[in-house]
Motif scaffolding. Sequence first.
Motif, PDB file in Angstrom:
ATOM      1  N   LEU A 174       0.773  -1.632  -0.211  1.00 11.94           N
ATOM      2  CA  LEU A 174       0.526   0.092   0.122  1.00 11.94           C
ATOM      3  C   LEU A 174       0.996   1.620   0.152  1.00 11.94           C
ATOM      4  N   LEU A 182      -6.419  -2.904  -6.525  1.00  9.04           N
ATOM      5  CA  LEU A 182      -6.493  -3.868  -5.518  1.00  9.04           C
ATOM      6  C   LEU A 182      -7.118  -5.127  -5.998  1.00  9.04           C
ATOM      7  N   ALA A 211      -2.722  -7.271  -0.042  1.00 12.96           N
ATOM      8  CA  ALA A 211      -2.189  -5.114   0.328  1.00 12.96           C
ATOM      9  C   ALA A 211      -1.848  -6.129   1.440  1.00 12.96           C
TER      10      ALA A 211
END
Length: 579
Positions: free
Chosen positions: A22, A158, A163
């Motif tokens: 991220l 995403l 993630a």
Amino acid sequence: MGLVLSGISVSRGVAIGKAHLLQHDFPEVGEYTVPKPLLTEEITRFRLAVKKARQQLKAIRQRIPAHTPADIADFIDAHLLMLGDAALAEVPVAIIKERRCNAEWALKLQRDALVGVFEEMDDPYLRTRQDDVNHVVNRILRNLLYQGGHPKEAEPQLKGRLAIAEDISPAEMLMMHYQGVAAIASQYGGANSHTAILARSLGVPAVVGVPRLLDYIRHGEALVIDGRQGVVLAGPDPAELEYFRRRQREERRHLTALRKIRELPAVSRDGHAVQLLANVEIPEDIPATRRAAAAGIGLYRTEMLFINRDQPPDEEEQYRVYRKIVRAMKGRPVTIRTLDLGADKTPGLAERRPAAANNPAMGLRAIRCCLREPELFCAQIRAILRASALGPVRMMIPMLSTVQELQQVLRLVEEEKQHLRRRRQRFDENLPVGGMIEVPAAAVAAPAFARRLDFLSIGTNDLIQYTLAVDRLDEQVNYLYDPLHPAILKLIQLVIGAGRRAGIPVAMCGEMAGDTRYTRLLLGMGLREFSMYPATLLEVKRIVIDAEIGRLSRTVKRILRAESREEILTLVEKLNHLE
Ligand code: PEP
Ligand code: MG
């Protein structure tokens, strides 16, 4: 063989895919002009951020254990070299002077230029170096942004990705779910944080509290996240991939087998009926409650409606959402909890984990926040009341700690009923109002609450946090977070007893209610209403159906008298294997 990193398992399931760091996303930065007299200061700011990045990388380098694969140390060395290179250390300074712009913008321009050069290259190895540039630039940039507040992150792509982040707030979790994230892993966070609860509820495999996660995982690399075992595996080899694919198939088979008991009533072998209810975060969770044949909703966390937006939803918007849920549940009860904002649930993405020094979990949270903002609270009360005209609705108040708070709430509910009568809007005149028992004081004073309420629901997530003084977000004290602590068991016993004496139902809606290790114990203690994330409901039902509750009481009594953790664990183990 891949690199195995261990953390806290918070949401089961295996996901295989590519890592998405991220922090890798280049945060959005804008350009602004820096007045000439302040240019030196801006350059100093930039140099400090670079210096800090160097210190951070050196600290990481020192902490790498001896057995770590050499390429990880090389990775960090390469970044250290880049930091010392004029292309990153000096060129941005020249840009600041020349354009009279802010340091962030100068860094962005130089990053774009460098990445552009790498993209032109034929050599695939050199092309991958652009990732390293991004990594290093982002480290400097984060240092710059943190100097003056919180970073704003660009929206990541995403779908199907795994993630990886330092920390993930509930707001981010929700957003990532909508973006199709396949799994999450974070360096910080506890098993009972709201992020973890959300991940479980949304069925997103998750591992938190993985030490130094960000030092080891590269953006885009192949990854496995095993939420049940709390493992992140970077760069799996073919045999490992096959193993995890098999695990995915087994998990699916297990779920198919459980579906066979879906239609059976949740009644123990000796005839005790048990209510198995669902915890719901967003209306999209409803199909999962149906798949699990939940008897109703025992906890609808309305705060998810309030996060990731600038303005809170008004009465009408809330009413439409509650109406949708009540209708979708087709006559089964829906327990709507009033707003529990505060602590880790903050309205916006920018407001990340609040500083520990502020003690947010003990601050203006939940009902305290609502009583401070009656307009916001009363709009919600009216919306819930109006939804009660359409089906069985119960209103539940979180984080009560004093009877005075409760009296204030009950007065407001009466006033809002009057308000709706004036407007000639329908609602259930007998709408049950219940309270969450999640502050130790309320558990100890449970009889006083039980006398004034229509039902109680034990919130073990907070009850454990507050009783044991263990921050549910802090992975460092996670080992102390213990539902079986004698003090916790005594408080639960007190609340169940208070409910029984007052003749009102007592439910449990904290994570403990959905943890199959504790089902028999809670049944033996007299709990008859369990509310949990839907994916676990059929497993709990299996245990209820197989249990003969009358036969559990002797061992349960011994557990409640036990003082040491070892003794309690042994007895619970015994209880779980009683034939
Ligand atoms: C709890 O505290 O147990 C609970 C159910 O509420 P939340 O997790 O939303 O704080
Ligand atoms: Mg709570």
